[in-house]
Enzyme design. Structure first.
Site, PDB file in Angstrom:
ATOM      1  N   LYS A  88      -2.578   5.966 -22.570  1.00 18.75           N
ATOM      2  CA  LYS A  88      -2.304   6.080 -23.984  1.00 18.75           C
ATOM      3  C   LYS A  88      -0.544   6.231 -23.594  1.00 18.75           C
ATOM      4  O   LYS A  88      -0.035   5.715 -24.633  1.00 18.75           O
ATOM      5  CB  LYS A  88      -2.861   7.645 -24.466  1.00 18.75           C
ATOM      6  CG  LYS A  88      -4.413   7.358 -24.818  1.00 18.75           C
ATOM      7  CD  LYS A  88      -4.364   8.880 -25.470  1.00 18.75           C
ATOM      8  CE  LYS A  88      -6.344   9.461 -25.872  1.00 18.75           C
ATOM      9  NZ  LYS A  88      -6.893   9.065 -26.871  1.00 18.75           N
ATOM     10  N   ASP A 120      -0.388  18.739 -21.253  1.00 22.93           N
ATOM     11  CA  ASP A 120      -1.392  16.855 -20.621  1.00 22.93           C
ATOM     12  C   ASP A 120       0.041  16.277 -21.882  1.00 22.93           C
ATOM     13  O   ASP A 120      -0.563  16.689 -23.220  1.00 22.93           O
ATOM     14  CB  ASP A 120      -2.809  17.218 -21.777  1.00 22.93           C
ATOM     15  CG  ASP A 120      -3.359  15.785 -22.174  1.00 22.93           C
ATOM     16  OD1 ASP A 120      -2.656  15.043 -21.935  1.00 22.93           O
ATOM     17  OD2 ASP A 120      -4.402  16.739 -21.827  1.00 22.93           O
ATOM     18  N   ARG A 134     -17.321  11.496 -33.981  1.00 23.54           N
ATOM     19  CA  ARG A 134     -17.051  12.841 -33.016  1.00 23.54           C
ATOM     20  C   ARG A 134     -17.214  13.987 -33.969  1.00 23.54           C
ATOM     21  O   ARG A 134     -16.530  14.907 -35.392  1.00 23.54           O
ATOM     22  CB  ARG A 134     -15.412  13.016 -33.822  1.00 23.54           C
ATOM     23  CG  ARG A 134     -14.537  12.110 -32.517  1.00 23.54           C
ATOM     24  CD  ARG A 134     -15.063  12.873 -31.395  1.00 23.54           C
ATOM     25  NE  ARG A 134     -14.573  11.621 -30.083  1.00 23.54           N
ATOM     26  CZ  ARG A 134     -14.637  11.692 -28.032  1.00 23.54           C
ATOM     27  NH1 ARG A 134     -16.150  12.177 -28.155  1.00 23.54           N
ATOM     28  NH2 ARG A 134     -14.704  10.730 -27.740  1.00 23.54           N
ATOM     29  N   TYR A 145       0.743  -0.885  -0.021  1.00 28.69           N
ATOM     30  CA  TYR A 145      -0.094   0.007  -0.034  1.00 28.69           C
ATOM     31  C   TYR A 145       0.732   1.393  -0.160  1.00 28.69           C
ATOM     32  O   TYR A 145       0.621   2.180  -0.445  1.00 28.69           O
ATOM     33  CB  TYR A 145      -0.956   0.203   1.064  1.00 28.69           C
ATOM     34  CG  TYR A 145      -1.976   1.231   0.973  1.00 28.69           C
ATOM     35  CD1 TYR A 145      -2.838   0.417   0.833  1.00 28.69           C
ATOM     36  CD2 TYR A 145      -1.348   2.819   1.432  1.00 28.69           C
ATOM     37  CE1 TYR A 145      -3.976   2.338   1.167  1.00 28.69           C
ATOM     38  CE2 TYR A 145      -3.122   3.655   1.894  1.00 28.69           C
ATOM     39  CZ  TYR A 145      -4.158   2.957   0.935  1.00 28.69           C
ATOM     40  OH  TYR A 145      -4.624   3.843   0.902  1.00 28.69           O
ATOM     41  N   PHE A 179     -24.175  10.682 -26.215  1.00 32.68           N
ATOM     42  CA  PHE A 179     -23.069   9.713 -27.219  1.00 32.68           C
ATOM     43  C   PHE A 179     -22.454   8.515 -26.981  1.00 32.68           C
ATOM     44  O   PHE A 179     -22.632   7.278 -27.541  1.00 32.68           O
ATOM     45  CB  PHE A 179     -21.900  10.610 -27.856  1.00 32.68           C
ATOM     46  CG  PHE A 179     -21.292  10.746 -26.882  1.00 32.68           C
ATOM     47  CD1 PHE A 179     -21.251  12.027 -25.847  1.00 32.68           C
ATOM     48  CD2 PHE A 179     -19.854  10.253 -26.653  1.00 32.68           C
ATOM     49  CE1 PHE A 179     -19.590  12.413 -25.415  1.00 32.68           C
ATOM     50  CE2 PHE A 179     -18.688  10.583 -26.205  1.00 32.68           C
ATOM     51  CZ  PHE A 179     -19.090  11.799 -25.231  1.00 32.68           C
ATOM     52  N   PHE A 229     -10.308  18.487 -24.864  1.00 30.30           N
ATOM     53  CA  PHE A 229     -10.669  17.392 -24.985  1.00 30.30           C
ATOM     54  C   PHE A 229     -12.082  17.622 -23.311  1.00 30.30           C
ATOM     55  O   PHE A 229     -12.278  18.022 -23.146  1.00 30.30           O
ATOM     56  CB  PHE A 229      -9.241  16.783 -24.684  1.00 30.30           C
ATOM     57  CG  PHE A 229      -9.905  14.801 -24.170  1.00 30.30           C
ATOM     58  CD1 PHE A 229     -10.316  14.102 -25.563  1.00 30.30           C
ATOM     59  CD2 PHE A 229     -10.273  14.035 -23.025  1.00 30.30           C
ATOM     60  CE1 PHE A 229     -11.081  12.904 -26.045  1.00 30.30           C
ATOM     61  CE2 PHE A 229     -10.803  12.582 -23.658  1.00 30.30           C
ATOM     62  CZ  PHE A 229     -11.217  12.317 -24.198  1.00 30.30           C
ATOM     63  N   THR A 230     -12.770  16.586 -24.425  1.00 26.05           N
ATOM     64  CA  THR A 230     -13.809  16.800 -23.350  1.00 26.05           C
ATOM     65  C   THR A 230     -14.293  16.688 -21.892  1.00 26.05           C
ATOM     66  O   THR A 230     -14.339  17.113 -21.782  1.00 26.05           O
ATOM     67  CB  THR A 230     -15.111  15.223 -23.864  1.00 26.05           C
ATOM     68  OG1 THR A 230     -13.707  14.059 -23.666  1.00 26.05           O
ATOM     69  CG2 THR A 230     -15.167  15.288 -25.551  1.00 26.05           C
TER      70      THR A 230
HETATM   71  N1  F0G Z   1      -6.021  13.548 -22.544  1.00 25.68           N
HETATM   72  C1  F0G Z   1      -6.810  13.542 -24.102  1.00 25.68           C
HETATM   73  C2  F0G Z   1      -5.382  14.131 -24.894  1.00 25.68           C
HETATM   74  C3  F0G Z   1      -7.041  12.453 -23.929  1.00 25.68           C
HETATM   75  O1  F0G Z   1      -7.219  11.623 -25.324  1.00 25.68           O
HETATM   76  C4  F0G Z   1      -8.079  11.680 -23.652  1.00 25.68           C
HETATM   77  C5  F0G Z   1      -8.315  10.719 -23.238  1.00 25.68           C
HETATM   78  C6  F0G Z   1      -7.691  12.103 -21.538  1.00 25.68           C
HETATM   79  C7  F0G Z   1      -6.981  13.227 -21.524  1.00 25.68           C
HETATM   80  C8  F0G Z   1      -8.687  11.774 -20.544  1.00 25.68           C
HETATM   81  O2  F0G Z   1      -7.544  10.145 -20.100  1.00 25.68           O
HETATM   82  O3  F0G Z   1      -8.753   8.237 -20.390  1.00 25.68           O
HETATM   83  O4  F0G Z   1      -7.247   8.214 -19.448  1.00 25.68           O
HETATM   84  O5  F0G Z   1      -9.066   9.655 -18.186  1.00 25.68           O
HETATM   85  N2  F0G Z   1      -8.794  10.436 -24.507  1.00 25.68           N
HETATM   86  C9  F0G Z   1      -9.220   8.587 -25.125  1.00 25.68           C
HETATM   87  C10 F0G Z   1      -9.495   8.644 -25.982  1.00 25.68           C
HETATM   88  C11 F0G Z   1     -10.501   8.576 -24.008  1.00 25.68           C
HETATM   89  O6  F0G Z   1     -10.736   8.045 -26.729  1.00 25.68           O
HETATM   90  O7  F0G Z   1      -9.354   9.459 -27.078  1.00 25.68           O
HETATM   91  P1  F0G Z   1      -8.192   8.833 -19.540  1.00 25.68           P
END
Ligand code: F0G
Length: 482
Positions: A266, A223, A389, A80, A455, A132-133
């Site tokens: 990623k 990022d 998208r 831990y 979506f 990013f979303t």
């Molecule tokens: N920043 C970027 C540029 C991303 O592409 C993603 C995730 C995140 C942050 C968030 O990271 O998913 O580990 O919480 N992109 C995925 C996609 C979901 O399908 O493009 P996460």
């Protein structure tokens, strides 16, 4: 992945790895694919993976791992607190990015939650190249607003600009001058800008952003989720990087930033995330949120096995043969589709191949979800699962009217080292066939429309019997082929 020429003169992306573990795939007959798409409410998020032939929904958490990563998982130190596994990750991040302070998290959006809770206050602004979303959602949730300042070419589907993710530096400076450090929570730059087609930023642009941040006393947050692709493009497309190693470019990028965060789903090809911080004061402001939301400071919600594999995955990111694979496969797919006249985002970026549904299906009203209809048709015609998208991914205005997206894209992500060239050729062939028959494709309408993030789990139906007709045409053209 070196550039290999065939005797014929053709250049192909040659895999610099061999396959040692495989997963069986099935390709359902088209009639079964039609039924699966119907069961999924024409939403590719709702398909069962066992019904999918090539899963090109995302590159997140589905990249192939190396033998070295799998081997490292076996020596993970389960504890831990104070795990040796975590110490190894910390040392690797310090070595690569030259930042001393590290906070582990369970994935990228968890970093965004911590950053937004710490720095974003009601009324503050976060300028960035593009959102990013999940980034935007966390900033808005904390009362902030985002200001997207990507260069205008970034929003054009076709362009020659090699770094379409670059920020408009004059616009950033004007905003910094007007609002100052009190109103600007931080400046955010995203590597391999996801939502505009995985488009890279240049080292020169990042250096300009640093200059503006220094002049106005602003924090620069980077990022790095899509850093691997971006490093490849810097080396390929930027003169000042041509003679640098990937490790040296990584360090030059990091040296310009105050904070780097990433989704290890990623970067590093595992499942996890982390924040690297240069300054002790900034680190201490964020640290308390990690045990609250993630887990103790030496695992942050990740399993130790994933952490061990991440340390190896980060080191493997310094290998050009490894990081070239995704972008070169994408470039191949983009150029083959262009030869067939299919409209795609250019130049080819990282992350995946992005098909321009706005032009592909210009006979369908935008209100009937061009990119959503293309995603549905693509799965039916091929068993390839992509991600919409476009307008479907937007949220309606409070008065119920649609927010029409600037771009209507079908994203076909290219998970790293997962697909073979013959599989990519198959996808190209079926998309080409769809393009020849594009006038048969028609729109979609909602039957179940969630208010938030529609979506992900909304359900739709075709506006006519176009899908059955498409299946009949497929049978006429391909006989009994799957
Ligand atoms: N920043 C970027 C540029 C991303 O592409 C993603 C995730 C995140 C942050 C968030 O990271 O998913 O580990 O919480 N992109 C995925 C996609 C979901 O399908 O493009 P996460």
């Amino acid at each position: 992945m070196p550039r290999i020429k065939f005797h014929s003169g053709e250049t192909i992306p040659l895999e610099m790895h061999k396959v040692r573990i495989v997963q069986k795939l099935t390709l359902l007959p088209i009639e079964d694919r039609l039924k699966a798409m119907d069961d999924a409410g024409n939403n590719t998020f709702l398909l069962q993976n066992c019904d999918v032939f090539m899963d090109m929904l995302t590159d997140s958490g589905v990249n192939a791992m190396s033998d070295q990563q799998l081997a490292a998982m076996m020596i993970a130190d389960d504890s831990y607190a104070g795990s040796a596994t975590y110490t190894r990750l910390e040392a690797k991040l310090r070595e690569l990015f030259g930042m001393h302070y590290i906070l582990p998290t369970h994935q990228g959006r968890a970093c965004e939650n911590i950053l937004a809770q710490t720095f974003v206050k009601p009324g503050t602004i976060v300028p960035m190249n593009y959102h990013f979303t999940t980034t935007k959602a966390h900033i808005v949730l904390n009362g902030g607003v985002i200001e997207e300042l990507v260069k205008k070419e970034g929003l054009e589907v076709t362009s020659d600009l090699p770094f379409k993710g670059d920020i408009d530096i004059e616009a950033l400076e004007a905003l910094a001058r007007k609002e100052g450090a009190d109103k600007i929570a931080f400046v955010r730059m995203e590597a391999g800008t996801n939502l505009i087609g995985g488009q890279p930023i240049s080292l020169a642009n990042l250096a300009d952003v640093r200059r503006v941040c220094d002049k106005y006393g602003l924090i620069l947050v980077f990022d790095a989720s899509l850093l691997a692709d971006n490093l490849y493009f810097m080396k390929e497309r930027e003169d000042s990087c041509k003679d640098l190693s990937i490790r040296e470019i990584t360090r030059r990028v990091a040296d310009l930033c105050d904070i780097i965060y990433f989704s290890a789903r990623k970067l590093g090809c595992v499942r996890g995330g982390g924040i690297c911080i240069r300054d002790e004061g900034l680190y201490k402001r964020m640290r308390g949120l990690v045990p609250l939301y993630e887990g103790f400071l030496t695992y942050g919600g990740m399993s130790v096995r994933e952490i061990e594999a991440l340390t190896v995955g980060l080191e493997e990111t310094m290998d050009e043969d490894m990081i070239n694979q995704g972008p070169q496969f994408i470039a191949y797919m983009v150029s083959e589709l262009l030869k067939r006249g299919v409209p795609v985002i250019t130049p080819a970026g990282g992350l995946g191949c992005h098909i321009d549904a706005m032009r592909f299906l210009d006979h369908i009203p935008q209100a009937e979800y061009r990119a959503g209809a293309l995603a549905s048709a693509c799965y039916i015609a091929s068993g390839v699962r992509g991600m919409e998208r476009g307008t479907l991914s937007e949220q309606r205005n409070p008065d119920g009217t649609e927010v029409f997206s600037n771009m209507e894209l079908l994203r076909l992500a290219m998970p790293r080292r997962v697909f073979t060239r013959s599989q990519v050729d198959y996808a190209i062939d079926r998309i080409d066939w769809l393009y020849q028959n594009r006038k048969m494709i028609d729109g979609l309408v909602f039957v179940e429309e969630p208010e938030i993030l529609r979506f992900f789990y909304g359900r739709l139906k075709p506006v006519s019997d176009w899908q059955e007709k498409l299946v009949a045409k497929f049978r006429a053209d391909f006989g009994d082929s799957l």
